[in-house]
Scaffold this motif. Structure first.
Motif, PDB file in Angstrom:
ATOM      1  N   VAL A   1     -50.730 -26.484 -17.971  1.00 24.01           N
ATOM      2  CA  VAL A   1     -50.458 -27.225 -19.203  1.00 24.01           C
ATOM      3  C   VAL A   1     -51.240 -26.603 -20.351  1.00 24.01           C
ATOM      4  CG1 VAL A   1     -50.738 -29.456 -20.376  1.00 24.01           C
ATOM      5  CG2 VAL A   1     -50.028 -29.390 -17.973  1.00 24.01           C
TER       6      VAL A   1
ATOM      7  N   VAL B   1     -52.152 -27.664 -24.427  1.00 21.04           N
ATOM      8  CA  VAL B   1     -52.085 -28.742 -25.406  1.00 21.04           C
ATOM      9  C   VAL B   1     -52.707 -28.288 -26.718  1.00 21.04           C
ATOM     10  CG1 VAL B   1     -54.234 -29.785 -24.572  1.00 21.04           C
ATOM     11  CG2 VAL B   1     -52.637 -31.164 -25.891  1.00 21.04           C
TER      12      VAL B   1
ATOM     13  N   VAL C   1     -47.578 -30.784 -26.612  1.00 14.86           N
ATOM     14  CA  VAL C   1     -47.833 -30.328 -25.255  1.00 14.86           C
ATOM     15  C   VAL C   1     -46.739 -29.380 -24.791  1.00 14.86           C
ATOM     16  CG1 VAL C   1     -48.133 -31.048 -22.847  1.00 14.86           C
ATOM     17  CG2 VAL C   1     -49.019 -32.477 -24.682  1.00 14.86           C
TER      18      VAL C   1
ATOM     19  N   SER D   1     -45.754 -27.693 -21.044  1.00 19.26           N
ATOM     20  CA  SER D   1     -46.118 -27.863 -19.643  1.00 19.26           C
ATOM     21  C   SER D   1     -45.137 -27.177 -18.723  1.00 19.26           C
ATOM     22  CB  SER D   1     -46.172 -29.361 -19.290  1.00 19.26           C
ATOM     23  OG  SER D   1     -46.511 -29.549 -17.932  1.00 19.26           O
TER      24      SER D   1
ATOM     25  N   THR E   1     -47.950 -35.548 -20.631  1.00 19.21           N
ATOM     26  CA  THR E   1     -48.079 -36.334 -21.857  1.00 19.21           C
ATOM     27  C   THR E   1     -48.944 -37.569 -21.637  1.00 19.21           C
ATOM     28  OG1 THR E   1     -45.779 -35.697 -22.244  1.00 19.21           O
ATOM     29  CG2 THR E   1     -46.758 -37.265 -23.785  1.00 19.21           C
TER      30      THR E   1
ATOM     31  N   THR F   1     -43.548 -33.417 -26.289  1.00 24.03           N
ATOM     32  CA  THR F   1     -43.781 -32.488 -25.181  1.00 24.03           C
ATOM     33  C   THR F   1     -42.520 -31.704 -24.869  1.00 24.03           C
ATOM     34  OG1 THR F   1     -45.430 -33.976 -24.220  1.00 24.03           O
ATOM     35  CG2 THR F   1     -44.452 -32.355 -22.742  1.00 24.03           C
TER      36      THR F   1
ATOM     37  N   GLY G   1     -52.900 -32.578 -17.880  1.00 22.37           N
ATOM     38  CA  GLY G   1     -52.870 -32.856 -19.312  1.00 22.37           C
ATOM     39  C   GLY G   1     -54.205 -33.345 -19.826  1.00 22.37           C
TER      40      GLY G   1
END
Length: 327
Positions: free
Chosen positions: A24, A26, A65, A67, A77, A103, A127
């Motif tokens: 992931v 972010v 985000v 992923s 998320t 996301t 996350g």
């Protein structure tokens, strides 16, 4: 630094699971940021993307985000929201705050990693961990959302690039490259994005010295979906409509750097966000250049993601660019 963190007002965090072969990425904004999105592929999946449409009520986001994990990765998320909620972030609704965290996900479920995770997938925890790691430096290549990414012929990965416009605005991109096609010209070491390269950021090889047969097409088949997802950010002051247009123009960078993109089994998606530190001058010239440079940054970031990647340690895994060409 030629990274997304060249934009003031944001940090980037990443987490990955080597056995899962997924991760992931972010982007956390210091203050809520204006954002837009362009969904370009024929098989997308995302969360809270519709709230970014220009006619929707929500104006700003707390984080964005990227992923792995296909639709299972949407759980990332929840982890990001939990981290933000602990810090009092989000839209106030009565006595509750709701963090806004759009996301996008990519499909990396058949890359050799162990996806037997039990009842619930691990992306919520990934996350949260990515937020915990957020700062002003982050790894490229086989990292974060690009950890398990592939292209049709080489290991994919996470790339980033930035540039400053003539008016003094900075624009940058981070891209997780899980392309249905190839970032390379034929079977050689040359990237389709070569005309946009700055400072040898993905090898400095330019175009091939001799013409190459580029007509044959190769793409991931047998129902395997593919997605290149990314985030473009700028320190410019933008409206929500401008952020939406910025995402759309930035998405053309995928066409500069890949053969092919936006296909029926692609989920190609690009977010755009503005931290609002430097106003544009009156007229359209500043914004037109900003969007054009954003497109270039996406192409450059995509090539860097492939260039910096390392192969996954599983039987039958695709080689990295360096495995095949850096000899």
């Amino acid at each position: 630094m030629n990274l997304l963190i060249d934009i003031g007002g944001l940090t980037v965090g990443q987490a990955q699971d080597e056995h899962l072969a997924s991760g992931v990425t972010v982007v956390v904004f210091d203050e809520p940021a204006i954002a837009g999105v362009a969904v370009l592929g024929g098989a997308p999946a995302g969360r809270d993307q519709e709230c970014l449409l220009p006619d929707r009520t929500v104006e700003r986001v707390d984080a964005l985000v990227l992923s792995g994990g296909s639709s299972f990765g949407l759980d990332a998320t929840t982890g990001v929201q939990a981290w933000l909620r602990e810090r009092g972030r989000g839209i106030a609704v009565g006595n509750v705050r709701v963090p806004i965290v759009p996301t996008a996900i990519l499909f990396d479920l058949v890359n050799g990693g162990d996806k037997d995770w039990g009842q619930y997938p691990p992306y919520r925890e990934l996350g949260y961990a990515a937020c915990q790691a957020a700062g002003t430096r982050f790894d490229l290549g086989t990292a974060g959302a690009g950890y398990g990414a592939t292209t049709v012929d080489l290991k994919g990965g996470l790339g980033s690039a930035s540039i400053r416009t003539t008016a003094g605005h900075t624009v940058a991109a981070v891209v997780a490259v899980n392309a249905i096609g190839s970032a390379m010209i034929g079977n050689g070491p040359h990237f389709w994005a070569a005309p946009y390269e700055i400072g040898g950021e993905f090898g400095g090889l330019g175009w091939p010295a001799q013409p190459t047969d580029v007509y044959p097409l190769a793409w991931k088949g047998q129902g395997v979906t593919a997605t290149t997802i990314g985030i473009v950010a700028t320190d410019a002051v933008l409206t929500k409509a401008q952020a939406t247009r910025l995402a759309a123009v930035a998405g053309t960078g995928l066409g500069k750097a890949l053969r092919l993109s936006h296909a029926s089994m692609d989920g190609d998606t690009i977010f755009a966000a503005a931290t609002g530190q430097k106003p544009l001058r009156p007229g359209l010239d500043d914004f037109i250049e900003l969007a054009a440079r954003a497109s270039d940054c996406v192409a450059r970031a995509l090539a860097r993601g492939v260039y910096e990647a390392t192969a996954l340690p599983f039987p039958g895994s695709l080689p990295s660019w360096r495995d095949r060409h850096d000899k």
